[in-house]
Design a protein around this motif. Structure first.
Motif, PDB file in Angstrom:
ATOM      1  N   TYR A 107       0.853  -1.189   0.000  1.00  0.00           N
ATOM      2  CA  TYR A 107       0.000   0.000   0.000  1.00  0.00           C
ATOM      3  C   TYR A 107       0.889   1.239   0.000  1.00  0.00           C
ATOM      4  CZ  TYR A 107      -3.257   3.625   1.482  1.00  0.00           C
ATOM      5  OH  TYR A 107      -4.006   4.773   1.552  1.00  0.00           O
ATOM      6  N   THR A 108       0.543   2.219  -0.840  1.00  0.00           N
ATOM      7  CA  THR A 108       1.294   3.467  -0.925  1.00  0.00           C
ATOM      8  C   THR A 108       0.332   4.644  -0.943  1.00  0.00           C
ATOM      9  OG1 THR A 108       3.084   2.419  -2.192  1.00  0.00           O
ATOM     10  CG2 THR A 108       2.934   4.812  -2.278  1.00  0.00           C
ATOM     11  N   ASP A 109       0.643   5.644  -0.124  1.00  0.00           N
ATOM     12  CA  ASP A 109      -0.125   6.887  -0.085  1.00  0.00           C
ATOM     13  C   ASP A 109       0.887   8.017  -0.284  1.00  0.00           C
ATOM     14  OD1 ASP A 109      -1.681   9.105   0.456  1.00  0.00           O
ATOM     15  OD2 ASP A 109      -2.680   8.231   2.180  1.00  0.00           O
ATOM     16  N   SER A 110       0.719   8.806  -1.358  1.00  0.00           N
ATOM     17  CA  SER A 110       1.723   9.820  -1.669  1.00  0.00           C
ATOM     18  C   SER A 110       1.070  11.135  -2.066  1.00  0.00           C
ATOM     19  CB  SER A 110       2.642   9.344  -2.802  1.00  0.00           C
ATOM     20  OG  SER A 110       1.917   9.245  -4.014  1.00  0.00           O
ATOM     21  N   ARG A 111       1.842  12.203  -1.915  1.00  0.00           N
ATOM     22  CA  ARG A 111       1.444  13.539  -2.371  1.00  0.00           C
ATOM     23  C   ARG A 111       2.643  14.175  -3.066  1.00  0.00           C
ATOM     24  NH1 ARG A 111      -1.598  18.066   1.229  1.00  0.00           N
ATOM     25  NH2 ARG A 111      -3.318  16.667   0.658  1.00  0.00           N
ATOM     26  N   THR A 112       2.422  14.667  -4.280  1.00  0.00           N
ATOM     27  CA  THR A 112       3.483  15.264  -5.078  1.00  0.00           C
ATOM     28  C   THR A 112       3.059  16.642  -5.551  1.00  0.00           C
ATOM     29  OG1 THR A 112       4.085  13.058  -5.897  1.00  0.00           O
ATOM     30  CG2 THR A 112       4.996  14.950  -7.062  1.00  0.00           C
ATOM     31  N   ASP A 113       3.818  17.661  -5.203  1.00  0.00           N
ATOM     32  CA  ASP A 113       3.570  18.998  -5.734  1.00  0.00           C
ATOM     33  C   ASP A 113       3.997  19.042  -7.197  1.00  0.00           C
ATOM     34  OD1 ASP A 113       2.673  19.743  -3.271  1.00  0.00           O
ATOM     35  OD2 ASP A 113       4.400  20.994  -2.759  1.00  0.00           O
ATOM     36  N   LEU A 114       3.187  19.708  -8.028  1.00  0.00           N
ATOM     37  CA  LEU A 114       3.434  19.753  -9.462  1.00  0.00           C
ATOM     38  C   LEU A 114       3.564  21.194  -9.942  1.00  0.00           C
ATOM     39  CD1 LEU A 114       0.770  17.127 -10.604  1.00  0.00           C
ATOM     40  CD2 LEU A 114       3.207  16.724 -10.216  1.00  0.00           C
ATOM     41  N   ASP A 115       4.134  21.348 -11.122  1.00  0.00           N
ATOM     42  CA  ASP A 115       4.159  22.641 -11.789  1.00  0.00           C
ATOM     43  C   ASP A 115       3.207  22.631 -12.973  1.00  0.00           C
ATOM     44  OD1 ASP A 115       5.832  23.950 -10.090  1.00  0.00           O
ATOM     45  OD2 ASP A 115       7.651  23.626 -11.261  1.00  0.00           O
ATOM     46  N   ASP A 116       2.961  23.815 -13.509  1.00  0.00           N
ATOM     47  CA  ASP A 116       2.074  23.983 -14.655  1.00  0.00           C
ATOM     48  C   ASP A 116       2.856  23.714 -15.942  1.00  0.00           C
ATOM     49  OD1 ASP A 116      -0.244  24.524 -15.990  1.00  0.00           O
ATOM     50  OD2 ASP A 116      -0.500  26.545 -15.177  1.00  0.00           O
ATOM     51  N   TYR A 117       2.138  23.647 -17.058  1.00  0.00           N
ATOM     52  CA  TYR A 117       2.776  23.462 -18.362  1.00  0.00           C
ATOM     53  C   TYR A 117       2.181  24.473 -19.325  1.00  0.00           C
ATOM     54  CZ  TYR A 117       5.205  21.023 -22.133  1.00  0.00           C
ATOM     55  OH  TYR A 117       6.056  20.706 -23.164  1.00  0.00           O
TER      56      TYR A 117
END
Length: 647
Positions: free
Chosen positions: A254-264
């Motif tokens: 089981y994996t729970d993750s949060r990743t901040d992203l940038d725009d394109y």
């Protein structure tokens, strides 16, 4: 064309290892490795027939001190990995130059590929190395064993099985970009039970997904924000031996993750964009930066194994379930939509174990389901039957042959087959070859997405062959191998800009190349490995496929010293790669190629006591500026240190 300088380095390495190895006095004998992915049964590596197989062991993973499976795979020949930024961002795996969607990724046989993604590719960026026993990579069409998506090959991540007295470990590390990781686990066996459990958490402030070192994009303060990453993972495996002939196994992750992203924006990444009067993207410095993806993923499998008639008959009955969900948030904090995917698979396989051969027959049922903010729940089913024979009349000859029929509920049936013979001479020379066919069913997204989907899509088809030679100089510890491969993909599904939906590409997409390697263990404390792969990958118009290099060179040196210390040095060179059709610079000019680069990583560890180990890792030792995908950043010179306690 292969660069003459690098080709010279490879040739010199071959000669050096072969000549010096011939006079080595103290060679290393490596223990036989066991495989399951190539045939579905446990076999020694030397009985894998003509299958082209690479195995990464737990010792290899431990020596590199890497955190993710993606980082481990980047160091392999014949396989390329490209990420859209730092940890947790979208990652693509290109096996022998094929599309990412053509590689099937498994965890203990459970499909990691996401049925809710546009092309059913697998997301490796959140998969940590916790509790992994080995990684098996089988190259070439493997649909005969695994059905859809295995048209270029299979990567199977296999977790540890508990054995011996109970043990426990705790591991804490930290370093660059505000990164902290903590992990703990326990394993062992008692009487008829075995178990292996691991839990980990990662927190990182990260770096800007948009590349602040790229002077060809419009930065204007739009590439400064750090993009953080969080990951909490659990991995478990348990088993019960009811008797010598019956056992039950359970695996879960089981994996729970949060990743901040940038725009394109218009061809490149940035923190946030707005649009001017001509609909050109411009940096939006007033925008909040809340863009992110929250991902949850669970994989489970239960297997019942039986042996009958003095082990002449063995059976395996299994059921597996995979659940995946991605939720997106926009820069202003609004809901960016969600994607949910689920797969079910039930399988029963029986083996007849003769003296010189094993005949396997299997039947399986596979169902995939997806749902998104724009698409109500959709599903598809596949019923499959397969047969395989592993024929090994003596130590020299091995022949593996199999056939499979898959009945898809939307486009009908597909038959695939594979032949993989090998011959081992007493001189240490082995000759291997394989030929196989494969298919890939269209994804639910490609079929039913309201704007881009096409219900008339059929299956992609592939065929591929390879031929290889291996030479083991037993007295010197030198092993040399060279393999030529060729794959052809028909009816490849692509997004068609002229119709704004998915269509099947007319003509043939082809990949071909050569994989070469030489390894030498001159003494028991030193392992040297040099590998090269050359890959041609072109669409029907003759254009190179994106993000796949012509040449990749890998040098790995592992040295044990002072009795308790270990150093692992990995150097890899990738030459220029064509990027996607979307890639543009700040002036709107098409970006044709990503620059070549050389990356050096170093890991060190020291066993202070039997229970305590200290270690460190330096990534990008010479602070190389490079990109795996246009305008997306990679880590610069960075260091990490930790301590591991085992009881």
């Amino acid at each position: 064309m292969i660069k003459q300088g690098m080709a010279g380095v490879l040739f010199a390495g071959y000669v050096f290892f072969a000549v010096c190895g011939a006079y080595a006095e103290d060679s290393v004998t490596r223990l036989p490795e066991v495989l399951v992915t190539a045939t579905g049964t446990e076999i020694p590596v030397e009985k894998a027939g003509g299958n082209s197989v690479t195995v990464i062991t737990a010792k290899d993973i431990e020596a590199k001190k890497a955190s993710s499976v993606a980082d481990i795979l980047k160091g392999l020949p014949g396989l390329d990995v490209a990420a859209n930024g730092g940890p947790g961002t979208q990652t693509s795996v290109f096996l022998r130059g094929a599309d990412s969607k053509n590689t099937l990724i498994l965890v203990d046989g459970v499909m990691l590929n996401d049925p809710s993604s546009a092309n059913r590719s697998a997301e490796l960026s959140n998969l940590t190395v916790d509790n992994i026993e080995r990684i098996e990579v089988v190259k070439g069409p493997m649909s005969v064993m695994y059905g859809s998506n295995a048209t270029a090959g299979v990567v199977n991540i296999i977790t540890k099985k508990g054995k011996g007295p109970g043990s426990f470990f705790a591991d804490v590390s930290g370093g660059s970009y505000g990164t902290v990781k903590a992990a703990a686990g326990a394993s062992g066996s008692a009487s008829s039970l075995n178990y292996a459990l691991a839990v980990s958490g990662i927190r990182s402030d990260g770096f800007s997904v948009a590349d602040d070192d790229n002077d060809r994009i419009n930065k204007d303060g739009n590439t400064k924000e750090k993009d953080a990453y969080e990951n909490d993972s659990f991995s478990g495996r348990a088993g019960c031996d009811f008797s010598e002939n019956a056992s039950l196994d359970l695996v879960t992750r089981y994996t729970d993750s949060r990743t901040d992203l940038d725009d394109y924006g218009s061809g490149f990444a940035g923190d946030a964009f707005a649009y001017d009067a001509n609909w050109n993207s411009v940096p939006d410095l007033s925008s909040p930066h809340k863009r992110r993806v929250d991902s949850r993923q669970s994989l489970s499998k239960v297997s019942l194994n039986n042996r009958f008639a003095d082990r002449f008959i063995t059976t395996r009955l299994s059921y597996q379930l995979a659940d995946k969900k991605r939720e997106y948030t926009e820069n202003d904090g609004s809901d960016g939509g969600f994607y949910k995917g689920r797969t079910h698979e039930g399988d029963i396989t029986g083996d007849l174990n003769f003296d010189a051969s094993t005949v396997s027959v299997g039947v399986s049922y596979y169902r995939e389901i997806m749902e998104s903010a724009a698409l109500p729940e959709k599903d598809s089913d596949i019923v499959s039957v397969r047969v395989q024979e592993q024929y090994a009349p003596n130590d020299a000859v091995t022949v593996i042959v199999g056939a499979r029929f898959d009945d898809h509920d939307r486009f009908g049936g597909k038959t695939t087959f594979r032949l993989a013979p090998s011959y081992a001479f007493k001189t240490g020379t082995s000759v291997k070859a394989s030929y196989g066919t494969g298919f890939r069913a269209p994804t639910l997204y490609e079929l039913f997405e309201p704007t881009y989907g096409n219900k008339d899509l059929g299956a992609e088809e592939s065929r591929g062959w390879d031929f290889g030679l291996e030479q083991a100089f037993r007295d010197s510890g030198v092993n040399v191998s060279c393999t030529y491969f060729n794959m052809i993909f028909d009816d490849r599904i692509v997004y068609d800009f002229s119709t704004s939906r998915y269509n099947q590409l007319a003509g043939k997409t082809k990949t071909s190349g050569v994989e070469s390697s030489v390894s030498w263990s001159p003494v028991k404390d030193l392992d040297l490995d040099l590998a090269h792969h050359y890959t041609e990958s072109r669409d029907p118009d003759g254009k190179r496929l994106a993000r796949r290099p012509y040449n990749k060179y890998i040098l790995n040196v592992r040295y044990r010293f002072m009795e308790k210390a270990l150093a692992d040095l990995n150097v890899r060179y990738l030459d220029k790669r064509r990027d996607s059709a979307y890639a543009k610079d700040a002036d709107g000019n098409r970006v044709d190629y990503l620059l070549a680069y050389t990356l050096t990583n170093l890991a060190l560890s020291y066993q202070v006591t039997k229970q305590v180990e200290i270690y460190g890792r330096i990534d990008n030792l010479f602070d190389e500026k490079y990109e795996e995908c246009w305008s997306y950043a990679t880590a610069g010179l960075s260091g990490y240190a930790g301590v591991k306690v085992s009881l």
